[in-house]
Design an enzyme around this catalytic site. Structure first.
Site, PDB file in Angstrom:
ATOM      1  N   PRO A 155      40.733 101.485  27.656  1.00  0.00           N
ATOM      2  CA  PRO A 155      41.555 101.566  26.949  1.00  0.00           C
ATOM      3  C   PRO A 155      41.987 102.659  27.570  1.00  0.00           C
ATOM      4  O   PRO A 155      42.436 103.491  26.585  1.00  0.00           O
ATOM      5  CB  PRO A 155      42.312 101.022  25.775  1.00  0.00           C
ATOM      6  CG  PRO A 155      40.500 102.087  25.347  1.00  0.00           C
ATOM      7  CD  PRO A 155      39.413 101.913  26.568  1.00  0.00           C
ATOM      8  N   CYS A 156      43.257 103.897  28.686  1.00  0.00           N
ATOM      9  CA  CYS A 156      44.012 104.884  28.504  1.00  0.00           C
ATOM     10  C   CYS A 156      45.551 104.288  28.389  1.00  0.00           C
ATOM     11  O   CYS A 156      46.450 105.785  28.221  1.00  0.00           O
ATOM     12  CB  CYS A 156      43.641 104.999  30.121  1.00  0.00           C
ATOM     13  SG  CYS A 156      44.507 103.775  31.888  1.00  0.00           S
ATOM     14  N   HIS A 157      45.575 103.279  28.095  1.00  0.00           N
ATOM     15  CA  HIS A 157      47.018 103.314  27.225  1.00  0.00           C
ATOM     16  C   HIS A 157      47.489 103.834  26.101  1.00  0.00           C
ATOM     17  O   HIS A 157      48.546 103.811  25.376  1.00  0.00           O
ATOM     18  CB  HIS A 157      47.431 102.046  27.914  1.00  0.00           C
ATOM     19  CG  HIS A 157      46.624 101.331  27.058  1.00  0.00           C
ATOM     20  ND1 HIS A 157      45.770 100.229  27.539  1.00  0.00           N
ATOM     21  CD2 HIS A 157      46.639 100.158  25.679  1.00  0.00           C
ATOM     22  CE1 HIS A 157      44.165  99.438  26.585  1.00  0.00           C
ATOM     23  NE2 HIS A 157      45.665  99.583  25.170  1.00  0.00           N
TER      24      HIS A 157
END
Length: 157
Positions: free
Chosen positions: A120-122
């Site tokens: 989850p880089c978001h």
């Protein structure tokens, strides 16, 4: 390497992998032809992504096999530890990895993350809370963070 193209609320999603694991998941800015028959090796990834978008899944349980440098792999592992519905800043992530001065390298590795949503880089934002940089586009980052928010904004109209 097997691949599948599926529809998601944020556009066509491309999934690639083989017996060694899922190598990449990305959202496309084009209209690729959707896959009629998903390869068996990718079925679980498709199923879990659909559950995520339906609000029924908060964690993924997939065999992953992203390609990257040792440093990128360390960053991606740290990203995977960010809980659903939470965010951290690039600075916090750099501190977690043990080098506050590596903030730019951490941000660059974050941007090279090949496993959209699953890693989850978001969930990484600016220190001031701003939605800085996102390879999939800031409109998608905003959608994902709102999707994961424990407090749902209701429309007044």
């Amino acid at each position: 390497m097997e691949q599948a193209f599926i529809q998601s609320p944020l556009g066509v999603t491309k999934i690639e992998g083989n017996a060694d694991g899922i190598a990449s998941i990305s959202v496309l800015n084009s209209n690729e032809k959707l896959t009629d028959l998903v390869p068996a090796i990718l079925e679980d990834a498709v199923y879990q992504l659909n559950e995520y978008f339906e609000g029924k899944r908060q964690q993924f349980d997939l065999k992953l096999n992203p390609v990257g440098t040792d440093f990128q792999q360390r960053v991606w592992k740290a990203l995977a530890d960010i809980p659903y519905g939470k965010t951290v800043s690039y600075l916090e992530l750099s501190k977690t990895l043990g080098d506050v001065k590596a903030i730019r390298a951490v941000a660059a590795a974050n941007g090279k993350n090949p496993l959209w949503i699953v890693v989850p880089c978001h969930r990484v934002i600016g220190s001031d809370g701003s939605l800085t940089g996102y390879a999939g586009g800031l409109h998608r980052k905003k959608w994902l963070l709102e999707h994961e928010s424990p407090v749902k904004q209701q429309s007044l109209f």
